[in-house]
Design a protein around this motif. Sequence first.
Motif, mmCIF file in Angstrom:
data_model
loop_
_atom_site.group_PDB
_atom_site.id
_atom_site.type_symbol
_atom_site.label_atom_id
_atom_site.label_comp_id
_atom_site.label_asym_id
_atom_site.label_seq_id
_atom_site.Cartn_x
_atom_site.Cartn_y
_atom_site.Cartn_z
ATOM 1 N N ARG A 4 60.417 42.308 -3.041
ATOM 2 C CA ARG A 4 60.221 42.560 -4.518
ATOM 3 C C ARG A 4 58.775 42.635 -4.936
ATOM 4 O O ARG A 4 57.842 42.405 -4.114
ATOM 5 C CB ARG A 4 60.755 41.054 -4.946
ATOM 6 N N PRO A 6 55.538 42.181 -6.915
ATOM 7 C CA PRO A 6 54.945 41.084 -7.256
ATOM 8 C C PRO A 6 54.808 41.229 -8.876
ATOM 9 O O PRO A 6 54.217 42.481 -9.098
ATOM 10 C CB PRO A 6 53.498 40.894 -6.681
ATOM 11 N N ARG A 7 54.587 40.252 -9.575
ATOM 12 C CA ARG A 7 54.327 40.300 -11.038
ATOM 13 C C ARG A 7 52.928 40.247 -11.275
ATOM 14 O O ARG A 7 52.202 39.608 -10.429
ATOM 15 C CB ARG A 7 55.025 39.018 -11.480
ATOM 16 N N LYS A 9 51.301 38.442 -13.424
ATOM 17 C CA LYS A 9 51.043 37.053 -13.500
ATOM 18 C C LYS A 9 50.606 36.263 -12.309
ATOM 19 O O LYS A 9 49.799 35.502 -12.292
ATOM 20 C CB LYS A 9 51.678 36.346 -14.557
ATOM 21 N N ASP A 10 51.501 36.753 -11.160
ATOM 22 C CA ASP A 10 51.172 36.053 -9.956
ATOM 23 C C ASP A 10 50.190 36.874 -9.282
ATOM 24 O O ASP A 10 49.009 36.105 -8.547
ATOM 25 C CB ASP A 10 52.423 36.460 -9.205
ATOM 26 N N LEU A 11 49.732 37.920 -9.503
ATOM 27 C CA LEU A 11 48.408 38.923 -8.964
ATOM 28 C C LEU A 11 47.273 38.397 -9.644
ATOM 29 O O LEU A 11 46.041 38.517 -9.246
ATOM 30 C CB LEU A 11 48.494 40.266 -8.880
ATOM 31 N N PRO A 13 45.246 35.867 -10.835
ATOM 32 C CA PRO A 13 44.316 34.938 -10.198
ATOM 33 C C PRO A 13 43.562 35.601 -8.973
ATOM 34 O O PRO A 13 42.422 35.105 -8.605
ATOM 35 C CB PRO A 13 45.026 33.772 -9.738
ATOM 36 N N LEU A 14 44.276 36.410 -8.188
ATOM 37 C CA LEU A 14 43.918 37.101 -7.348
ATOM 38 C C LEU A 14 42.887 38.149 -7.221
ATOM 39 O O LEU A 14 42.014 38.589 -6.460
ATOM 40 C CB LEU A 14 44.838 37.600 -5.965
#
Length: 74
Positions: A4, A6-7, A9-11, A13-14
């Motif tokens: 999948r 990545p969204r 909002k998941d990325l 912070p990185l």
Amino acid sequence: MKRRVPRVKDLAPLMQFKKPEFDARRRRLAKALTIEDLRAVAKRRTPRAAFDYTDGSAEAELSIARARQAFRDI
């Protein structure tokens, strides 16, 4: 396992972007992580005679001792 994408909002912070630094002096000093890095910057930016004088007596602290003695002699 299905792959999948990545969204965002998941990325988020990185991905930490730094504000660009336009002052060259601050940029050079920020890159210096060790005393050796600072010494390399000083060697490039300082006239050779002045750098050799301070670098040659920095470890034994001869120059500071001489300067303090000269100040006491006044």
